[in-house]
Structures are given as structure tokens and as C-alpha cells.
Design a protein around this motif. Structure first.
Motif, mmCIF file in Angstrom:
data_model
loop_
_atom_site.group_PDB
_atom_site.id
_atom_site.type_symbol
_atom_site.label_atom_id
_atom_site.label_comp_id
_atom_site.label_asym_id
_atom_site.label_seq_id
_atom_site.Cartn_x
_atom_site.Cartn_y
_atom_site.Cartn_z
ATOM 1 N N ALA A 1 70.837 -126.641 -23.994
ATOM 2 C CA ALA A 1 70.917 -126.056 -25.335
ATOM 3 C C ALA A 1 71.747 -124.777 -25.313
ATOM 4 C CB ALA A 1 69.512 -125.773 -25.867
ATOM 5 N N LEU A 2 71.584 -124.002 -24.261
ATOM 6 C CA LEU A 2 72.332 -122.755 -24.148
ATOM 7 C C LEU A 2 73.827 -123.028 -23.992
ATOM 8 C CD1 LEU A 2 71.503 -119.825 -24.262
ATOM 9 C CD2 LEU A 2 71.397 -119.795 -21.772
ATOM 10 N N LEU A 3 74.149 -124.060 -23.237
ATOM 11 C CA LEU A 3 75.558 -124.440 -23.086
ATOM 12 C C LEU A 3 76.164 -124.831 -24.431
ATOM 13 C CD1 LEU A 3 75.693 -126.561 -19.807
ATOM 14 C CD2 LEU A 3 76.859 -124.401 -20.243
ATOM 15 N N ALA A 4 75.343 -125.445 -25.270
ATOM 16 C CA ALA A 4 75.815 -125.866 -26.596
ATOM 17 C C ALA A 4 75.780 -124.721 -27.606
ATOM 18 C CB ALA A 4 74.961 -127.027 -27.097
ATOM 19 N N GLY A 5 75.338 -123.537 -27.177
ATOM 20 C CA GLY A 5 75.277 -122.391 -28.070
ATOM 21 C C GLY A 5 74.055 -122.361 -28.967
ATOM 22 N N ASP A 6 73.070 -123.220 -28.692
ATOM 23 C CA ASP A 6 71.864 -123.279 -29.523
ATOM 24 C C ASP A 6 70.772 -122.428 -28.866
ATOM 25 O OD1 ASP A 6 69.696 -123.881 -31.083
ATOM 26 O OD2 ASP A 6 69.988 -126.059 -31.045
ATOM 27 N N VAL A 7 70.832 -121.128 -29.142
ATOM 28 C CA VAL A 7 69.911 -120.187 -28.491
ATOM 29 C C VAL A 7 68.462 -120.446 -28.901
ATOM 30 C CG1 VAL A 7 69.297 -117.745 -28.269
ATOM 31 C CG2 VAL A 7 71.698 -118.436 -28.275
ATOM 32 N N ALA A 8 68.254 -120.799 -30.170
ATOM 33 C CA ALA A 8 66.881 -121.029 -30.649
ATOM 34 C C ALA A 8 66.232 -122.191 -29.913
ATOM 35 C CB ALA A 8 66.901 -121.297 -32.148
ATOM 36 N N SER A 9 66.965 -123.299 -29.742
ATOM 37 C CA SER A 9 66.418 -124.447 -29.012
ATOM 38 C C SER A 9 66.187 -124.102 -27.548
ATOM 39 C CB SER A 9 67.359 -125.646 -29.116
ATOM 40 O OG SER A 9 67.382 -126.147 -30.428
ATOM 41 N N ALA B 1 63.034 -122.254 -27.346
ATOM 42 C CA ALA B 1 61.875 -123.117 -27.600
ATOM 43 C C ALA B 1 61.523 -123.931 -26.351
ATOM 44 C CB ALA B 1 62.162 -124.048 -28.769
ATOM 45 N N HIS B 2 62.534 -124.466 -25.681
ATOM 46 C CA HIS B 2 62.276 -125.241 -24.459
ATOM 47 C C HIS B 2 61.668 -124.349 -23.377
ATOM 48 C CE1 HIS B 2 63.897 -129.101 -25.581
ATOM 49 N NE2 HIS B 2 65.037 -128.569 -25.974
ATOM 50 N N LEU B 3 62.163 -123.126 -23.249
ATOM 51 C CA LEU B 3 61.603 -122.223 -22.239
ATOM 52 C C LEU B 3 60.176 -121.833 -22.576
ATOM 53 C CD1 LEU B 3 64.522 -119.794 -21.291
ATOM 54 C CD2 LEU B 3 63.529 -121.621 -19.920
ATOM 55 N N ASP B 4 59.899 -121.614 -23.846
ATOM 56 C CA ASP B 4 58.522 -121.284 -24.246
ATOM 57 C C ASP B 4 57.572 -122.431 -23.907
ATOM 58 O OD1 ASP B 4 59.231 -118.799 -25.166
ATOM 59 O OD2 ASP B 4 59.393 -119.397 -27.270
ATOM 60 N N LEU C 1 64.059 -117.216 -18.741
ATOM 61 C CA LEU C 1 63.762 -116.531 -20.001
ATOM 62 C C LEU C 1 64.417 -115.151 -20.012
ATOM 63 C CD1 LEU C 1 62.321 -116.350 -22.706
ATOM 64 C CD2 LEU C 1 60.267 -115.584 -21.495
ATOM 65 N N GLY C 2 64.326 -114.449 -18.897
ATOM 66 C CA GLY C 2 64.977 -113.141 -18.809
ATOM 67 C C GLY C 2 66.475 -113.245 -19.014
ATOM 68 N N ASP C 3 67.100 -114.264 -18.389
ATOM 69 C CA ASP C 3 68.544 -114.454 -18.547
ATOM 70 C C ASP C 3 68.904 -114.706 -20.009
ATOM 71 O OD1 ASP C 3 68.746 -114.176 -15.815
ATOM 72 O OD2 ASP C 3 68.981 -116.318 -15.404
ATOM 73 N N ARG D 1 68.469 -111.503 -22.041
ATOM 74 C CA ARG D 1 69.538 -110.559 -21.687
ATOM 75 C C ARG D 1 70.841 -110.957 -22.361
ATOM 76 N NH1 ARG D 1 71.265 -109.800 -15.435
ATOM 77 N NH2 ARG D 1 72.915 -108.229 -15.651
ATOM 78 N N ARG D 2 71.099 -112.253 -22.387
ATOM 79 C CA ARG D 2 72.323 -112.755 -23.017
ATOM 80 C C ARG D 2 72.348 -112.445 -24.510
ATOM 81 N NH1 ARG D 2 74.870 -118.852 -22.381
ATOM 82 N NH2 ARG D 2 76.058 -118.879 -24.310
ATOM 83 N N THR D 3 71.184 -112.451 -25.145
ATOM 84 C CA THR D 3 71.127 -112.182 -26.591
ATOM 85 C C THR D 3 70.968 -110.688 -26.894
ATOM 86 O OG1 THR D 3 68.725 -112.591 -26.591
ATOM 87 C CG2 THR D 3 70.169 -114.460 -27.072
ATOM 88 N N GLY D 4 71.018 -109.847 -25.875
ATOM 89 C CA GLY D 4 70.969 -108.407 -26.088
ATOM 90 C C GLY D 4 69.584 -107.803 -26.122
ATOM 91 N N ASP D 5 68.555 -108.602 -25.841
ATOM 92 C CA ASP D 5 67.180 -108.099 -25.850
ATOM 93 C C ASP D 5 66.834 -107.598 -24.450
ATOM 94 O OD1 ASP D 5 64.515 -107.543 -26.117
ATOM 95 O OD2 ASP D 5 63.908 -109.563 -26.707
ATOM 96 N N LEU D 6 67.323 -106.401 -24.100
ATOM 97 C CA LEU D 6 67.091 -105.885 -22.755
ATOM 98 C C LEU D 6 65.618 -105.587 -22.474
ATOM 99 C CD1 LEU D 6 70.175 -103.588 -22.054
ATOM 100 C CD2 LEU D 6 69.795 -105.965 -21.417
ATOM 101 N N PRO D 7 64.854 -105.020 -23.427
ATOM 102 C CA PRO D 7 63.426 -104.821 -23.146
ATOM 103 C C PRO D 7 62.708 -106.145 -22.878
ATOM 104 C CG PRO D 7 64.092 -103.481 -25.015
ATOM 105 C CD PRO D 7 65.243 -104.385 -24.719
ATOM 106 N N GLY D 8 63.022 -107.186 -23.666
ATOM 107 C CA GLY D 8 62.403 -108.491 -23.431
ATOM 108 C C GLY D 8 62.797 -109.069 -22.094
ATOM 109 N N ALA D 9 64.071 -108.942 -21.744
ATOM 110 C CA ALA D 9 64.546 -109.438 -20.451
ATOM 111 C C ALA D 9 63.860 -108.708 -19.307
ATOM 112 C CB ALA D 9 66.057 -109.274 -20.354
#
Length: 507
Positions: A195-203, A206-209, A225-227, A230-238
Motif C-alpha cells: 500500500a505504501l508503494l502505491a502511495g496509499d498511506v491510510a491503507s 490500517a494493515h499495520l494496525d 509503523l515507525g517508518d 516518520r515518512r508522513t512527518g509524525d516524528l513524535p509518533g515515530a
């Protein structure tokens, strides 16, 4: 689980039921429950390979690497060459980051138990980690042949397809694994990568959750999940995800390195150095760890130590263009410009599609006044990244210096169209038009540059001379005074003051 427990309540002496319950719990990512199932017979674990194997794997899952290692050694001393114990010992080594040693043990186990699907899956995973696709393909083929309905075999089949960049085959394999076992976490993780390769961050999230809900102790899922965060800019979450991975697997080198990289991005250099030093100590062969440690040392101004770490990263990953780029940047910092040029050239050769080494190389040439060398390099960088305004501006500057004003104007108009708020674009365009079409064509752009960059003295300089030549003395005086106000230490201050006086203004 309830059925197994009911059966054991009816007949507590059934060892086969205890082992079946322990296997079931391990498969369901419950390493804490697995030892509990076999607790009544744990005292004799090292004497019974079946009991020992399950306890070793459970201890690895609980992060008790030392206990797992000691039990594996004791059990193998009593049953040398037992394939199940060899595979369990390999799992201990894998958890410790000793992948080559783990692979060698799994190979021995496979020779003694050629039909064991689990061992073939482990071999495939380790071969993929080493980048050995032929060996991985051979192990996957045997695993799928021996266990066509084994979700682990199908999931690693998906991993192999991913390594071969065959997203369609990977998707089929991962979904087949989930059809066989809807709670198979590695397949969910594989679908997340797709999903990430296809640019579908939400999916992907969801799969990681789902994978994390299935296997909350999975270090691999925490890292993934951290990666993603981090890719989406959520450094505290990462950071939180990486910290959880470190807590669950304190000897995971990559977990420490990832946590250190986030600290470096957040400019927390002491924390970054602490985590990165731990990671490189746990696994001295991890190129990413040495690279990040070098970057952290460079940020601290410890250039010689930084260079040593980055050179080590290059030795471990000699074909990595990003690593060579960082080496060049460190060499620039050290003043070794010739070495930096060589590093950027190697990086560009290693990955011609990467713009950064070409841009850095062009910047070095341009800074030394060699636009004849910089221009073709910038042109190649712009082919690699057509949307880079920095490269387009650098190339336009060199074109202008080389007297290719028309080419510079074309580039600058393109930047103006694509990124109209680019700092300095109006002034650059004014200079290019001044050179190619004359000052009248440039004046509207000088005036816009003066509005866009109120502290820049140069638009006022050229506007002053333009209005002087047109006989507009008051406007020329105002522009010359604006120039001096913004550049009080100008080397031509006396000349400009004379211009103001000649036009009838006071010095």
C-alpha cells in the motif's frame, strides 16, 4: 485455546496436549502463554528436544535472549544435530542480529529435516535479508511445495515477489496467506508495504494496525509503523513506535538506530549519539547505523570522527549512492574538496537517477568559478529531478555567467510558472532579461524584486541607474538612497553618493 485447556483439565498428564497448546500460542503471537502451557514439565526441558524447542522460541519472543541461548546450548549438548533445536538456536541468533550464523544453522537443520516448512521459511527470510534472491527463491519453492496451505510459506512467497518488484504476485501471496490464517501478522505487514508503494498511506497504516493488534510484541511491525509515521512527518509518533521496539527488543540494533535517527532529525544530538552508538555496537556491520552516527558527529562539529564513521558505512555499503553523498558532504566540511568531488561522482555513477550528488557536484564547481564544468552537471541533475527549483536556479545562474542569457531566461520563466513564490526569482529574471533584452525589459522585474525582497539592495542599484539615464532625477536619487540604506558598507558608497550629488541631492 479453551478447548486445549479443557482437554488438559481432563487429563493433566498429556504431554502432547501441553506441547500442542504451547505451539498454538506461539503461532498466535503469545510467547508469554507458551511457556505457561509447558510449565509443569519445564524442569526437564533440556532433556526433551520437543519441550526445549518450544521454550527456546517462547523465550526469544519474550526478549529473554540469554535464557533462550543457554537452554539451546544445553539441549543441543544432549541432542546434537537435532534439526528442531538447530532451528530454534538459529532463531536466538537471528534475534541477536547474527544473521549469517543463524542462516548457517538453519541450513544444517534443513539438511536434517528437508520437509520441515518452518525451516525453509526461516532460510528464505534470512536469504532475503542478505539480498540473496536465488537462495531465497530456492527456499520459497520448497516451502510452498511442502506446505501449500502454510500461511508463513505463502507470506514469504510474497516477500520474495516484493524483492523482485512484482507487486501483483506479492499481493496475491499475502492475501492467500491471510485466507489461510486471517490473523497472520507478517502478511498484514506485507500488504502495508504494498500500500505504501502505491502511495496509499491510510491503507498502509490500517494493515499495520491490524498486524500490531494480532502481534503486539512484534518488533518488525513496530519498526514498520515507525517508518510509516516518520515518512508522513509524525516524528513524535515515530519516536514512540521505535522506543517500543527498543523496549521489546533491547538488542535490536536497527531499533536503536531508527530511534537515534529520529533524535537526530529533532536536533537532540546527545540522545541521537547515545542510541546510534548502542546500535553500531550491537551490530558493527549495520551500514545505516554508521552513516547516521557519522551525521550526528558531523552535526556536533566532530568532523574527523564523523568521517571515520561514514567511511565505514561506505565500506559496508559500497554501492549506496546516499551514503557516498554523505561522505562527500563530510569531506566538504573537512575542506577536502577534491575528495568530495570524487565521492559525488561515485554517487552519481552508482545511481544516475539521483539528483542530489549531481547538484552538490555542480555547486562545488560553480563555487570555484567553473561554470563550464557545473553547467552540464546541473543539466543532468535537472533531468533526474525536473521539479527541482534549486537545480534550475543554479543552472540558470551558470548560464547567465557563461553569457547564455536566453537559456537562463527560459529556465527562470519555467521556475516562475511552477513555483512563483521562489525567493529571488524576480531578481534573477531581471538580471537575465537585462543581459539579453536590455534594461527596459528588466525594469518591471527589478521593481517586483524590490517589493518581494525589501532588504535586498541590488534591485535599487539597477533601478537607480535606469532612472538616472531616463532623466528622472528624483526617482533615481530615491533608488540610490534605498541601495545605500540596505548596504551601508557598500564598497562603492562614495561613487553612489557622488551620483546622488550630481543629480541634485544631498549626500
Amino acid at each position: 485455546d479453551a478447548a486445549y485447556q479443557a482437554a488438559l483439565a481432563a487429563d493433566p498428564s498429556r504431554l502432547d496436549l501441553r506441547l500442542a497448546l504451547a505451539r498454538f500460542r506461539l503461532r498466535r503471537a503469545d510467547p508469554a502463554g507458551a511457556p505457561a502451557a509447558g510449565e509443569p514439565v519445564a524442569a526437564g526441558a533440556e532433556a526433551d528436544p520437543a519441550i526445549a524447542e518450544l521454550r527456546i522460541r517462547a523465550l526469544v519472543g519474550l526478549g529473554r535472549a540469554l535464557d533462550a541461548s543457554q537452554l539451546a546450548d544445553a539441549a543441543l549438548a544432549r541432542a546434537p544435530g537435532n534439526p528442531a533445536l538447530l532451528a530454534a538456536r538459529a532463531e536466538v541468533l537471528e534475534a541477536a542480529g547474527k544473521l549469517d550464523e543463524a542462516r548457517a544453522l538453519d541450513q544444517q537443520a534443513a539438511e536434517r529435516a528437508p520437509d520441515d516448512v518452518r525451516i525453509r521459511v526461516a532460510l528464505a527470510r534470512l536469504a532475503l535479508a542478505a539480498g540473496d534472491l536465488p537462495a531465497a527463491a530456492a527456499a520459497v519453492a520448497v516451502a510452498v511445495e511442502k506446505g501449500p496451505d502454510d500461511p508463513a510459506a505463502r507470506s514469504v512467497e510474497g516477500d520474495l515477489a516484493m524483492a523482485r518488484s512484482d507487486s501483483g504476485a506479492a499481493d496475491v501471496a499475502y492475501r492467500r496467506a491471510l485466507a489461510l490464517d486471517p490473523s497472520f501478522a507478517p502478511a498484514e505487514q506485507g500488504l502495508s508495504r504494498l500500500a505504501l508503494l502505491a502511495g496509499d498511506v491510510a491503507s498502509a497504516r490500517a494493515h499495520l494496525d491490524r498486524a500490531l493488534a494480532i502481534d503486539p510484541r512484534s518488533t518488525a511491525v513496530r519498526l514498520a509503523l515507525g517508518d510509516l509515521l516518520r515518512r508522513t512527518g509524525d516524528l513524535p509518533g515515530a519516536e514512540a513506535a521505535y522506543a517500543a521496539a527498543v523496549e521489546q527488543s533491547p538488542r535490536s540494533a536497527i531499533a536503536h538506530v531508527r530511534l537515534g535517527e529520529v533524535a537526530l532529525e529533532r536536533q537532540e544530538l546527545d540522545r541521537a549519539l547515545d542510541q546510534l552508538t548502542t546500535g553500531t555496537t550491537l551490530d558493527p556491520t549495520l551500514a545505516a547505523g554508521h552513516l547516521a552516527l557519522g551525521r550526528a558527529l558531523l552535526a556536533r562539529g566532530e568532523t574527523p570522527a564523523a568521517l571515520a564513521q561514514i567511511r565505514r558505512a561506505v565500506e559496508l555499503a559500497p554501492g549506496s549512492a546516499p551514503t557516498l553523498v554523505q561522505l562527500g558532504a563530510a569531506q566538504e566540511r573537512a575542506g577536502a574538496l577534491g575528495d568530495a568531488v570524487a565521492a559525488y561522482q561515485q554517487a552519481a555513477a552508482a545511481d544516475p537517477s539521483l539528483a542530489e550528488p549531481l547538484q552538490r557536484l555542480g555547486d562545488l564547481y560553480a563555487a570555484s568559478g567553473r561554470c563550464d564544468l557545473a553547467t552540464p552537471v546541473f543539466a543532468r541533475a535537472l533531468v533526474a529531478d525536473p521539479r527541482s527549483t534549486a537545480v534550475a536556479l543554479a543552472l540558470a545562474d551558470c548560464r547567465l555567467k557563461d553569457g547564455q542569457g536566453a537559456a537562463a531566461v527560459t529556465l527562470l520563466r519555467r521556475v516562475l510558472h511552477d513555483a512563483p513564490s521562489t525567493p529571488g526569482i524576480a531578481y534573477r529574471l531581471a538580471r537575465a532579461l537585462h543581459q539579453t533584452e536590455g534594461v527596459a525589459a528588466a525594469v518591471p522585474w527589478y521593481e517586483r524584486a524590490a517589493r518581494d525582497a525589501p532588504t535586498d539592495p541590488m534591485p535599487h542599484y539597477y533601478l537607480g541607474y535606469y532612472y538616472k539615464d531616463r532623466g528622472a532625477a528624483p526617482r533615481a536619487i530615491a533608488e540610490f538612497r534605498a541601495y545605500l540604506a540596505r548596504r551601508p558598507g557598500a564598497e562603492d558608497r562614495a561613487d553612489i553618493e557622488q551620483e546622488i550629488e550630481d543629480l541634485g541631492g544631498a549626500r
